[in-house]
Design an enzyme around this catalytic site. Structure first.
Site, mmCIF file in Angstrom:
data_model
loop_
_atom_site.group_PDB
_atom_site.id
_atom_site.type_symbol
_atom_site.label_atom_id
_atom_site.label_comp_id
_atom_site.label_asym_id
_atom_site.label_seq_id
_atom_site.Cartn_x
_atom_site.Cartn_y
_atom_site.Cartn_z
ATOM 1 N N TYR A 114 0.821 -1.221 0.000
ATOM 2 C CA TYR A 114 0.000 0.000 0.000
ATOM 3 C C TYR A 114 0.856 1.273 0.000
ATOM 4 O O TYR A 114 0.385 2.335 0.408
ATOM 5 C CB TYR A 114 -0.949 -0.010 1.206
ATOM 6 N N PHE B 185 -4.564 7.741 6.939
ATOM 7 C CA PHE B 185 -4.991 6.427 7.420
ATOM 8 C C PHE B 185 -3.971 5.325 7.129
ATOM 9 O O PHE B 185 -4.235 4.151 7.388
ATOM 10 C CB PHE B 185 -6.344 6.049 6.801
ATOM 11 N N ARG C 6 -14.388 -4.001 -9.608
ATOM 12 C CA ARG C 6 -14.671 -2.788 -8.830
ATOM 13 C C ARG C 6 -16.185 -2.618 -8.635
ATOM 14 O O ARG C 6 -16.629 -2.160 -7.592
ATOM 15 C CB ARG C 6 -14.091 -1.542 -9.523
ATOM 16 N N THR D 283 -15.648 2.287 -1.787
ATOM 17 C CA THR D 283 -14.693 2.115 -0.679
ATOM 18 C C THR D 283 -15.400 2.201 0.676
ATOM 19 O O THR D 283 -15.155 1.377 1.558
ATOM 20 C CB THR D 283 -13.606 3.224 -0.758
ATOM 21 N N ARG E 217 -19.066 -4.932 -0.518
ATOM 22 C CA ARG E 217 -18.859 -4.007 0.605
ATOM 23 C C ARG E 217 -20.172 -3.620 1.274
ATOM 24 O O ARG E 217 -20.223 -3.457 2.496
ATOM 25 C CB ARG E 217 -18.065 -2.788 0.128
ATOM 26 N N ASN F 203 -12.979 -2.963 5.038
ATOM 27 C CA ASN F 203 -13.982 -3.038 3.976
ATOM 28 C C ASN F 203 -13.879 -4.298 3.104
ATOM 29 O O ASN F 203 -14.283 -4.305 1.954
ATOM 30 C CB ASN F 203 -13.978 -1.747 3.151
ATOM 31 N N HIS G 155 -9.979 -5.886 -1.508
ATOM 32 C CA HIS G 155 -9.172 -4.963 -2.321
ATOM 33 C C HIS G 155 -9.323 -5.381 -3.774
ATOM 34 O O HIS G 155 -9.427 -6.574 -4.069
ATOM 35 C CB HIS G 155 -7.689 -5.055 -1.946
HETATM 36 P P1 DAT Z 1 -10.169 1.138 -2.617
HETATM 37 O O1 DAT Z 1 -9.799 0.007 -1.676
HETATM 38 O O2 DAT Z 1 -11.656 1.231 -2.844
HETATM 39 O O3 DAT Z 1 -9.382 1.106 -3.918
HETATM 40 P P2 DAT Z 1 -8.435 3.362 -1.809
HETATM 41 O O4 DAT Z 1 -7.441 2.840 -2.807
HETATM 42 O O5 DAT Z 1 -8.804 4.806 -1.891
HETATM 43 O O6 DAT Z 1 -9.800 2.508 -1.860
HETATM 44 O O7 DAT Z 1 -7.894 3.101 -0.331
HETATM 45 C C1 DAT Z 1 -7.250 1.886 -0.008
HETATM 46 C C2 DAT Z 1 -7.770 1.414 1.323
HETATM 47 O O8 DAT Z 1 -7.420 2.353 2.330
HETATM 48 C C3 DAT Z 1 -9.292 1.278 1.425
HETATM 49 O O9 DAT Z 1 -9.792 0.065 0.891
HETATM 50 C C4 DAT Z 1 -9.489 1.373 2.898
HETATM 51 C C5 DAT Z 1 -8.435 2.392 3.338
HETATM 52 N N1 DAT Z 1 -9.027 3.742 3.385
HETATM 53 C C6 DAT Z 1 -9.335 4.532 2.334
HETATM 54 N N2 DAT Z 1 -9.874 5.690 2.735
HETATM 55 C C7 DAT Z 1 -9.923 5.628 4.093
HETATM 56 C C8 DAT Z 1 -10.384 6.492 5.107
HETATM 57 N N3 DAT Z 1 -10.914 7.686 4.820
HETATM 58 N N4 DAT Z 1 -10.279 6.064 6.404
HETATM 59 C C9 DAT Z 1 -9.740 4.864 6.710
HETATM 60 N N5 DAT Z 1 -9.286 3.996 5.797
HETATM 61 C C10 DAT Z 1 -9.384 4.368 4.498
HETATM 62 MG MG MG Z 2 -7.397 1.414 -4.325
#
Ligand code: DAT
Ligand code: MG
Length: 140
Positions: free
Chosen positions: A51, A59, A87, A93, A104, A114, A117
């Protein structure tokens, strides 16, 4: 439409609640084929590396701790437009914003925990698949 592959992870909140089969059924019902799959437990360093794109987000620490908090199931899904299709099946998310019938909406506990991934583009799919799987583990 092209046949694509995408990287999926069933996250610790979902493996803990024994939801792997129910989540896999959602993928298969949507026409996605699970062409590779294994259950692993990421170290904090491995989760942090996976990540790394989020390293400056507030976060990040919480995300890394969560992803290393229990086993995950990493998998390669294949199908027509698999990246976008996955997706859709995952949902937004934040589960509060996810559509009915999505993984989700049905299973996620919070925006952080959630359940799944999924890669977001062809380049990231390629990199993320290579992060977890060797060529030998990917049959045609
Ligand atoms: P996704 O998993 O839908 O691609 P992302 O790439 O924006 O979402 O973020 C990766 C992960 O990080 C997501 O699944 C959960 C965590 N995350 C994202 N936004 C967050 C937030 N506002 N607070 C806490 N965790 C968060
Ligand atoms: Mg992502």
């Amino acid at each position: 439409m092209a046949i694509e592959r995408t990287l999926s992870i069933i996250k610790p909140d979902a493996t803990k609640r024994n939801l792997t089969g129910k989540i896999n059924a959602k993928f298969e019902d949507a026409g996605l084929r699970i062409v590779a799959q294994k259950r692993i437990w990421l170290s904090p360093a491995q989760a942090g590396q996976f990540y790394i794109v989020h390293k400056d987000r507030p976060f990040y620490g919480e995300l890394v701790d969560f992803m290393a908090s229990g086993p995950v199931v990493v998998q390669v899904l294949e199908g027509e437009n698999a990246i976008a299709k996955n997706r859709e099946v995952m949902g937004a998310t934040n589960p509060a914003q996810a559509d009915e019938g999505t993984i989700r909406k049905e299973f996620a506990l919070s925006v952080g925990e959630n359940s799944v991934h999924g890669s977001d583009a062809p380049e990231t799919a390629k990199e993320e698949i290579a992060f977890y799987f060797s060529g030998l583990e990917l049959v045609g």
